[in-house]
Design a protein around this motif. Structure first.
Motif, mmCIF file in Angstrom:
data_model
loop_
_atom_site.group_PDB
_atom_site.id
_atom_site.type_symbol
_atom_site.label_atom_id
_atom_site.label_comp_id
_atom_site.label_asym_id
_atom_site.label_seq_id
_atom_site.Cartn_x
_atom_site.Cartn_y
_atom_site.Cartn_z
ATOM 1 N N PRO A 1 -27.145 -11.561 -39.745
ATOM 2 C CA PRO A 1 -27.692 -10.530 -40.630
ATOM 3 C C PRO A 1 -28.440 -9.417 -39.880
ATOM 4 C CG PRO A 1 -29.119 -12.448 -40.635
ATOM 5 C CD PRO A 1 -27.929 -12.785 -39.760
ATOM 6 N N TYR A 2 -28.545 -9.526 -38.538
ATOM 7 C CA TYR A 2 -29.357 -8.582 -37.789
ATOM 8 C C TYR A 2 -28.571 -7.340 -37.387
ATOM 9 C CZ TYR A 2 -32.549 -12.471 -37.729
ATOM 10 O OH TYR A 2 -33.373 -13.487 -38.123
ATOM 11 N N ALA A 3 -29.281 -6.228 -37.404
ATOM 12 C CA ALA A 3 -28.670 -4.947 -37.063
ATOM 13 C C ALA A 3 -28.530 -4.787 -35.556
ATOM 14 C CB ALA A 3 -29.530 -3.816 -37.613
ATOM 15 N N THR A 4 -27.570 -3.965 -35.175
ATOM 16 C CA THR A 4 -27.438 -3.517 -33.798
ATOM 17 C C THR A 4 -27.225 -2.007 -33.868
ATOM 18 O OG1 THR A 4 -25.031 -3.680 -33.661
ATOM 19 C CG2 THR A 4 -26.294 -5.682 -33.140
ATOM 20 N N GLU A 5 -27.063 -1.381 -32.714
ATOM 21 C CA GLU A 5 -26.804 0.058 -32.731
ATOM 22 C C GLU A 5 -25.463 0.363 -33.385
ATOM 23 O OE1 GLU A 5 -27.323 2.037 -29.007
ATOM 24 O OE2 GLU A 5 -29.223 1.042 -28.627
ATOM 25 N N ALA A 6 -24.566 -0.622 -33.408
ATOM 26 C CA ALA A 6 -23.229 -0.404 -33.964
ATOM 27 C C ALA A 6 -23.034 -1.026 -35.347
ATOM 28 C CB ALA A 6 -22.190 -0.963 -33.002
ATOM 29 N N LYS A 7 -24.003 -1.806 -35.858
ATOM 30 C CA LYS A 7 -23.805 -2.543 -37.111
ATOM 31 C C LYS A 7 -25.069 -2.509 -37.971
ATOM 32 C CE LYS A 7 -23.910 -7.227 -37.150
ATOM 33 N NZ LYS A 7 -24.750 -7.792 -38.134
ATOM 34 N N ALA A 8 -24.903 -2.227 -39.233
ATOM 35 C CA ALA A 8 -26.021 -2.254 -40.179
ATOM 36 C C ALA A 8 -26.475 -3.691 -40.378
ATOM 37 C CB ALA A 8 -25.601 -1.638 -41.506
ATOM 38 N N GLY A 9 -27.764 -3.862 -40.729
ATOM 39 C CA GLY A 9 -28.282 -5.195 -40.972
ATOM 40 C C GLY A 9 -29.788 -5.197 -41.010
ATOM 41 N N ILE A 10 -30.381 -6.353 -40.845
ATOM 42 C CA ILE A 10 -31.827 -6.518 -40.891
ATOM 43 C C ILE A 10 -32.430 -6.090 -39.554
ATOM 44 C CG2 ILE A 10 -33.706 -8.202 -41.071
ATOM 45 C CD1 ILE A 10 -31.811 -9.869 -42.855
ATOM 46 N N VAL A 11 -33.534 -5.346 -39.644
ATOM 47 C CA VAL A 11 -34.265 -4.930 -38.449
ATOM 48 C C VAL A 11 -35.664 -5.525 -38.522
ATOM 49 C CG1 VAL A 11 -35.203 -2.979 -37.163
ATOM 50 C CG2 VAL A 11 -32.972 -2.782 -38.253
ATOM 51 N N LYS A 12 -36.090 -6.202 -37.462
ATOM 52 C CA LYS A 12 -37.439 -6.772 -37.411
ATOM 53 C C LYS A 12 -38.420 -5.699 -36.955
ATOM 54 C CE LYS A 12 -35.481 -9.941 -34.858
ATOM 55 N NZ LYS A 12 -35.281 -10.940 -33.831
ATOM 56 N N LEU A 13 -39.617 -5.708 -37.509
ATOM 57 C CA LEU A 13 -40.666 -4.774 -37.126
ATOM 58 C C LEU A 13 -41.679 -5.512 -36.269
ATOM 59 C CD1 LEU A 13 -41.844 -1.930 -37.497
ATOM 60 C CD2 LEU A 13 -43.093 -2.803 -39.460
ATOM 61 N N LYS A 14 -42.022 -4.920 -35.098
ATOM 62 C CA LYS A 14 -42.974 -5.553 -34.196
ATOM 63 C C LYS A 14 -44.102 -4.580 -33.874
ATOM 64 C CE LYS A 14 -41.425 -8.025 -30.800
ATOM 65 N NZ LYS A 14 -40.737 -8.410 -29.555
ATOM 66 N N ASN A 15 -45.254 -5.127 -33.494
ATOM 67 C CA ASN A 15 -46.411 -4.315 -33.112
ATOM 68 C C ASN A 15 -46.585 -4.220 -31.605
ATOM 69 O OD1 ASN A 15 -47.415 -3.367 -35.552
ATOM 70 N ND2 ASN A 15 -48.340 -5.346 -35.995
ATOM 71 N N SER A 16 -45.599 -4.674 -30.845
ATOM 72 C CA SER A 16 -45.665 -4.563 -29.387
ATOM 73 C C SER A 16 -44.254 -4.405 -28.844
ATOM 74 C CB SER A 16 -46.334 -5.790 -28.777
ATOM 75 O OG SER A 16 -45.566 -6.952 -29.055
ATOM 76 N N ILE A 17 -44.166 -3.837 -27.658
ATOM 77 C CA ILE A 17 -42.877 -3.664 -27.000
ATOM 78 C C ILE A 17 -42.818 -4.688 -25.880
ATOM 79 C CG2 ILE A 17 -41.428 -2.088 -25.676
ATOM 80 C CD1 ILE A 17 -42.834 0.199 -27.186
ATOM 81 N N THR A 18 -41.951 -5.682 -26.050
ATOM 82 C CA THR A 18 -41.913 -6.789 -25.101
ATOM 83 C C THR A 18 -40.549 -7.000 -24.462
ATOM 84 O OG1 THR A 18 -41.441 -8.322 -26.907
ATOM 85 C CG2 THR A 18 -43.763 -8.036 -26.292
ATOM 86 N N GLY A 19 -39.552 -6.267 -24.870
ATOM 87 C CA GLY A 19 -38.228 -6.486 -24.303
ATOM 88 C C GLY A 19 -37.271 -5.376 -24.662
ATOM 89 N N GLN A 20 -35.990 -5.712 -24.691
ATOM 90 C CA GLN A 20 -34.956 -4.721 -24.966
ATOM 91 C C GLN A 20 -34.044 -5.180 -26.094
ATOM 92 O OE1 GLN A 20 -32.983 -3.938 -21.260
ATOM 93 N NE2 GLN A 20 -34.745 -2.878 -20.414
ATOM 94 N N GLN A 21 -34.607 -5.812 -27.109
ATOM 95 C CA GLN A 21 -33.806 -6.288 -28.233
ATOM 96 C C GLN A 21 -33.242 -5.113 -29.014
ATOM 97 O OE1 GLN A 21 -37.256 -8.769 -29.512
ATOM 98 N NE2 GLN A 21 -35.629 -10.205 -30.036
#
Length: 131
Positions: A6-26
């Motif tokens: 169900p998760y989105a990518t740059e090429a596919k619509a879907g669920i996007v998680k919201l975070k309060n920190s930048i910890t990686g390259q998801q």
């Protein structure tokens, strides 16, 4: 095979998680304004501060701001031979040599947590830091 995540990518619509920190390259994560404002980038939420009274030539200081800082120094040479340089974490990064009486403007970027020193034969007229 069809991707059933169900998760989105740059090429596919879907669920996007919201975070309060930048910890990686998801690819399926967006960051909040709080996280974006916390990025330790030069110039963002920083101002030029006159540090002339708090700083001296040939003394080592440490950037404890948690952000990179930019130093801009105007020095005056009253001797015929004049040399100056920035030393960051013990490495000489910028060396200037002048064979005449003059005013000089020097600047250097100081990374987080690193030591810095401005060494000169002349006098410091102004010392500004973007911090």
């Amino acid at each position: 095979e069809v991707d059933k995540t169900p998760y989105a990518t740059e090429a596919k619509a879907g669920i996007v998680k919201l975070k309060n920190s930048i910890t990686g390259q998801q690819e399926d994560v967006a960051v909040s304004e709080k996280a974006a404002a916390g990025i330790a980038s030069i110039g963002i939420n920083q101002t030029w501060q006159d540090m002339t009274e708090q700083r001296q030539k040939n003394i080592t200081y440490t950037n404890t701001t948690g952000r990179p800082i930019l130093i801009k120094i105007m020095s005056k040479n009253t001797n015929v031979r004049f040399g100056s340089y920035f030393e960051v974490n013990g490495a000489v990064l910028y060396k200037y040599w002048e064979e005449a009486v003059s005013d000089q403007m020097h600047e250097c970027l100081i990374p987080v947590g690193q030591t810095y020193k401005y060494v000169t034969d002349g006098s410091v007229v102004q010392w500004f830091e973007l911090r």
